[in-house]
Design a protein around this motif. Structure first.
Motif, PDB file in Angstrom:
ATOM      1  N   GLN A   8       1.178  -1.378   0.189  1.00  0.00           N
ATOM      2  CA  GLN A   8       0.305   0.190  -0.224  1.00  0.00           C
ATOM      3  C   GLN A   8       0.884   1.255  -0.072  1.00  0.00           C
ATOM      4  OE1 GLN A   8      -4.180  -0.387   2.551  1.00  0.00           O
ATOM      5  NE2 GLN A   8      -2.358  -1.791   3.152  1.00  0.00           N
ATOM      6  N   VAL A   9       1.612   1.233   0.228  1.00  0.00           N
ATOM      7  CA  VAL A   9       2.699   1.812   0.671  1.00  0.00           C
ATOM      8  C   VAL A   9       4.787   1.725   0.057  1.00  0.00           C
ATOM      9  CG1 VAL A   9       1.986   3.453   2.556  1.00  0.00           C
ATOM     10  CG2 VAL A   9       3.824   1.815   3.163  1.00  0.00           C
ATOM     11  N   PRO A  10       5.166   2.348  -0.631  1.00  0.00           N
ATOM     12  CA  PRO A  10       6.700   2.100  -1.592  1.00  0.00           C
ATOM     13  C   PRO A  10       7.550   1.655   0.224  1.00  0.00           C
ATOM     14  CG  PRO A  10       5.948   4.323  -2.142  1.00  0.00           C
ATOM     15  CD  PRO A  10       4.630   4.427  -0.498  1.00  0.00           C
ATOM     16  N   GLN A  11       7.663   0.113   0.363  1.00  0.00           N
ATOM     17  CA  GLN A  11       8.560  -0.286   0.906  1.00  0.00           C
ATOM     18  C   GLN A  11      10.590   0.361   1.090  1.00  0.00           C
ATOM     19  OE1 GLN A  11       7.112  -1.512   4.096  1.00  0.00           O
ATOM     20  NE2 GLN A  11       6.035  -1.187   3.634  1.00  0.00           N
ATOM     21  N   VAL A  12      10.586   1.827   1.178  1.00  0.00           N
ATOM     22  CA  VAL A  12      11.899   1.980   1.349  1.00  0.00           C
ATOM     23  C   VAL A  12      11.611   2.668   2.872  1.00  0.00           C
ATOM     24  CG1 VAL A  12      12.094   2.424  -1.065  1.00  0.00           C
ATOM     25  CG2 VAL A  12      10.988   4.192   1.025  1.00  0.00           C
ATOM     26  N   TYR A  13      13.520   2.699   2.943  1.00  0.00           N
ATOM     27  CA  TYR A  13      13.691   3.081   4.495  1.00  0.00           C
ATOM     28  C   TYR A  13      13.960   5.028   4.431  1.00  0.00           C
ATOM     29  CZ  TYR A  13      16.440  -1.180   4.697  1.00  0.00           C
ATOM     30  OH  TYR A  13      16.718  -2.764   5.190  1.00  0.00           O
ATOM     31  N   ASN A  14      12.625   4.782   5.308  1.00  0.00           N
ATOM     32  CA  ASN A  14      12.603   6.660   5.590  1.00  0.00           C
ATOM     33  C   ASN A  14      13.957   7.454   5.690  1.00  0.00           C
ATOM     34  OD1 ASN A  14      12.707   6.323   7.803  1.00  0.00           O
ATOM     35  ND2 ASN A  14      10.391   6.457   7.871  1.00  0.00           N
ATOM     36  N   ASN A  15      14.900   6.706   6.692  1.00  0.00           N
ATOM     37  CA  ASN A  15      16.483   7.708   7.270  1.00  0.00           C
ATOM     38  C   ASN A  15      17.293   6.425   6.858  1.00  0.00           C
ATOM     39  OD1 ASN A  15      15.981   5.751   8.967  1.00  0.00           O
ATOM     40  ND2 ASN A  15      14.681   6.730  10.243  1.00  0.00           N
ATOM     41  N   SER A  16      18.475   7.329   7.158  1.00  0.00           N
ATOM     42  CA  SER A  16      19.849   6.015   6.383  1.00  0.00           C
ATOM     43  C   SER A  16      20.630   5.997   7.918  1.00  0.00           C
ATOM     44  CB  SER A  16      20.745   6.895   5.614  1.00  0.00           C
ATOM     45  OG  SER A  16      20.706   7.781   4.660  1.00  0.00           O
ATOM     46  N   MET A  17      20.812   5.165   7.786  1.00  0.00           N
ATOM     47  CA  MET A  17      21.266   4.421   9.472  1.00  0.00           C
ATOM     48  C   MET A  17      23.067   4.188   9.287  1.00  0.00           C
ATOM     49  SD  MET A  17      20.491   1.732  12.072  1.00  0.00           S
ATOM     50  CE  MET A  17      20.675  -0.108  11.096  1.00  0.00           C
ATOM     51  N   ARG A  18      23.590   4.400  10.034  1.00  0.00           N
ATOM     52  CA  ARG A  18      25.538   4.289  10.163  1.00  0.00           C
ATOM     53  C   ARG A  18      25.644   4.186  11.155  1.00  0.00           C
ATOM     54  NH1 ARG A  18      25.104   9.870   9.489  1.00  0.00           N
ATOM     55  NH2 ARG A  18      27.037  11.023  11.344  1.00  0.00           N
ATOM     56  N   ILE A  19      27.141   3.516  12.015  1.00  0.00           N
ATOM     57  CA  ILE A  19      27.057   3.225  13.135  1.00  0.00           C
ATOM     58  C   ILE A  19      29.114   3.493  13.140  1.00  0.00           C
ATOM     59  CG2 ILE A  19      25.742   1.187  13.482  1.00  0.00           C
ATOM     60  CD1 ILE A  19      27.787  -0.573  12.192  1.00  0.00           C
ATOM     61  N   THR A  20      29.278   3.679  14.673  1.00  0.00           N
ATOM     62  CA  THR A  20      30.251   4.747  14.548  1.00  0.00           C
ATOM     63  C   THR A  20      31.630   3.923  15.313  1.00  0.00           C
ATOM     64  OG1 THR A  20      29.721   5.566  16.530  1.00  0.00           O
ATOM     65  CG2 THR A  20      29.750   7.070  14.605  1.00  0.00           C
ATOM     66  N   GLU A  21      31.183   2.358  15.410  1.00  0.00           N
ATOM     67  CA  GLU A  21      31.672   1.098  16.395  1.00  0.00           C
ATOM     68  C   GLU A  21      31.186   0.219  15.859  1.00  0.00           C
ATOM     69  OE1 GLU A  21      31.401   1.340  20.611  1.00  0.00           O
ATOM     70  OE2 GLU A  21      29.691   2.181  20.554  1.00  0.00           O
ATOM     71  N   PRO A  22      31.542  -0.657  16.114  1.00  0.00           N
ATOM     72  CA  PRO A  22      31.257  -2.387  15.606  1.00  0.00           C
ATOM     73  C   PRO A  22      29.918  -3.401  16.642  1.00  0.00           C
ATOM     74  CG  PRO A  22      34.076  -2.504  15.577  1.00  0.00           C
ATOM     75  CD  PRO A  22      33.339  -0.883  15.973  1.00  0.00           C
ATOM     76  N   SER A  23      29.432  -2.954  15.815  1.00  0.00           N
ATOM     77  CA  SER A  23      28.237  -3.214  16.269  1.00  0.00           C
ATOM     78  C   SER A  23      27.457  -4.390  15.990  1.00  0.00           C
ATOM     79  CB  SER A  23      27.152  -1.917  16.568  1.00  0.00           C
ATOM     80  OG  SER A  23      27.610  -0.408  16.805  1.00  0.00           O
ATOM     81  N   ARG A  24      26.549  -5.056  17.813  1.00  0.00           N
ATOM     82  CA  ARG A  24      25.669  -6.394  17.207  1.00  0.00           C
ATOM     83  C   ARG A  24      23.504  -6.011  16.495  1.00  0.00           C
ATOM     84  NH1 ARG A  24      25.172  -9.192  21.869  1.00  0.00           N
ATOM     85  NH2 ARG A  24      24.653 -10.805  20.295  1.00  0.00           N
ATOM     86  N   PHE A  25      22.920  -6.642  16.039  1.00  0.00           N
ATOM     87  CA  PHE A  25      21.410  -5.998  16.087  1.00  0.00           C
ATOM     88  C   PHE A  25      20.859  -7.739  16.107  1.00  0.00           C
ATOM     89  CE2 PHE A  25      23.656  -2.494  13.668  1.00  0.00           C
ATOM     90  CZ  PHE A  25      23.216  -1.236  14.551  1.00  0.00           C
TER      91      PHE A  25
END
Length: 489
Positions: free
Chosen positions: A95-112
């Motif tokens: 129903q809506v464009p499935q795109v990221y509405n922001n950018s994400m970056r990390i400043t140190e090695p990170s776990r998600f």
């Protein structure tokens, strides 16, 4: 990304605020369908790319940014475990464009913890159908309104309000869901006790008296006056003593419900006179289930009513010429907001009401002012450390010349001077990613200043932060400039 997926631990997910209320089966499903990954420093995804995953931070630091006027602007930074970003609109499907509405970056090695977007959408639709329906309606209602408005500023205002309301809707929707779950249990208990009563021929003869007592209890509940915590505690002690004296089992469970419904020891005396002694215990346990059912239905009604009020506020903000305008008692608006936020405020935060009851009703848009009180009180509770922390929330009203002063104060650590002049800016927030939009104070400022020709400012030192709203006692004679100065002290 560094290496392959790591083992997903249910206990680790349970420790995050986003998942702490989920059951074991739900956590097991998340671990089956999601993965834990380590990412090197750098960009994780970019604004406008296909939204493939929901990212939940386990350890590290994330920065979210957006393209504004051709420049990359950082809008949030957090190292808080459990903050999330990414495909959080996946439940809307195509129903809506499935795109990221922001950018994400990390400043140190990170776990998600990384959950595929299609799995997140399935889980939302399956686990939270009511919330999805409300969010879907709000999203597309706002979108249709945006298409009908030609002025850029009104489009931006509506977008800001929609984002803020999406966050605010979570509290009453969650409260309604919790109450509905508890209601199912109480109805089952009510049926069980009624079955035991009906199975006993001696008890069956007293059903008429039991029905009359239930109707009496419902009348008391409808006329219930609010008790202070001290009054409620004293009445609970008295009711518990009465139940113990009459050999009613589990009195410690029944007493709080009876007091909450306004059923005191005098009412129980009348109940005892209307029923045989051997029937009293089963009858009161059945009444406990029916009374709590009424209380839970009231809670659901209040919660869904708050959702409706928030959606109405969005429509009013988008269609300014159609918003209902009347004179209202500011204390009634403040009290209703405090009631709706009572669960979020919690029992450990002391609420002080310092009202000037001589103030007259003021000309206003009541639904929009309730949104202002909601934002200011929510921020004060957050500043105090949340519902589990100690502190004092003060709500004060007074006359200030030809205006009404409404002051929301807290005893939190205060707002640092170097960011005090930014607190009313759109998208500025000190809350972790996913917990705040940075729009609440911007929306409040627009409502107070642009809509009500009032004034909103903040005074803050450690241990004493006060957001002050000044509203005219009479209808303003002229409009003001839409970008009037936002004051801080």
């Amino acid at each position: 990304m560094t290496g392959g997926p790591e083992l997903c631990e249910e206990n680790e997910l349970r420790s995050l605020f986003l998942f702490e209320k989920l059951g074991s089966d739900q956590l097991a499903r998340l671990c089956r369908e999601g993965r834990v990954y380590r990412f090197d420093t750098g960009t994780v995804y970019r604004e406008g790319d296909p939204a493939a995953c929901l990212f939940v931070l386990l350890e590290g630091t994330v920065i979210l940014s957006r393209q504004v006027g051709g420049q990359e602007i950082d809008v949030n930074r957090s190292s808080a475990r459990g903050v999330y970003a990414g495909a959080f609109q996946a439940y809307l499907g195509d129903q809506v464009p499935q795109v990221y509405n922001n950018s994400m970056r990390i400043t140190e090695p990170s776990r998600f913890f990384v959950l595929p977007a299609d799995t997140f959408a399935e889980i939302m639709l399956e686990w939270f159908p009511m919330a999805v329906h409300l969010l879907e309606g709000l999203f597309f209602g706002a979108k249709n309104t945006q298409e009908a408005i030609g002025q850029r500023e009104r489009l931006l205002a509506l977008g800001s309000l929609t984002a803020g309301l999406t966050h605010e809707l979570n509290n009453p929707a969650a409260a309604a869901a919790r109450a509905a779950s508890a209601l199912r249990e109480r109805v089952a208990g009510m049926h069980r006790w009624l079955g035991e009563i009906a199975a006993d021929p001696h008890h069956r003869a007293n059903l008429d008296a039991l029905t009359e007592l239930h109707e009496s209890a419902a009348e008391r509940l409808a006329q219930l006056a609010e008790l202070s915590p001290l009054q409620a505690a004293d009445q609970e002690d008295a009711v518990l003593d009465w139940l113990d004296e009459h050999d009613v089992a589990d009195g410690w469970q029944l007493a709080p419900v009876f007091v909450q419904a306004g059923l005191d020891a005098d009412w129980l005396d009348r109940a005892a006179q209307a029923l045989p002694a051997e029937f009293l215990g089963p009858a009161l346990r059945w009444l406990d289930s029916t009374v709590e059912t009424e209380l839970l239905m009231n809670e659901i009604e209040d919660s869904t009513g708050r959702v409706s009020a928030l959606v109405t506020a969005a429509k009013q903000y988008a269609q300014l010429d159609r918003a209902p305008h009347r004179r209202a008692d500011v204390h009634e608006l403040l009290d209703s907001t405090l009631v709706m936020l009572s669960r979020k405020i919690g029992p450990s935060i002391r609420v002080v009401k310092d009202y000037d009851r001589t103030l007259p009703p003021i000309p206003c848009y009541p639904g929009e002012l309730n949104q202002v009180w909601t934002n200011l009180i929510d921020n004060a509770v957050s500043a105090l450390g949340g519902s589990a922390a100690d502190g004092t929330l003060t709500v004060r009203t007074a006359r200030d010349g030809d205006r009404v002063l409404v002051e929301i104060g807290d005893t939190g650590p205060g707002i640092p001077r170097d960011i005090r002049d930014r607190v009313f800016d759109p998208f500025f927030t000190t809350k972790p990613v996913g917990e705040g939009t940075g729009l609440g104070l911007d929306i409040s400022w627009r409502i107070v200043v642009n809509r009500h020709r009032g004034d909103l400012r903040v005074e803050s030192v450690p241990g004493d932060t006060r957001f002050q709203v000044r509203l005219p006692l009479t209808e303003p004679d002229s409009d003001i400039e839409p970008d009037a100065h936002r004051e801080q002290t």
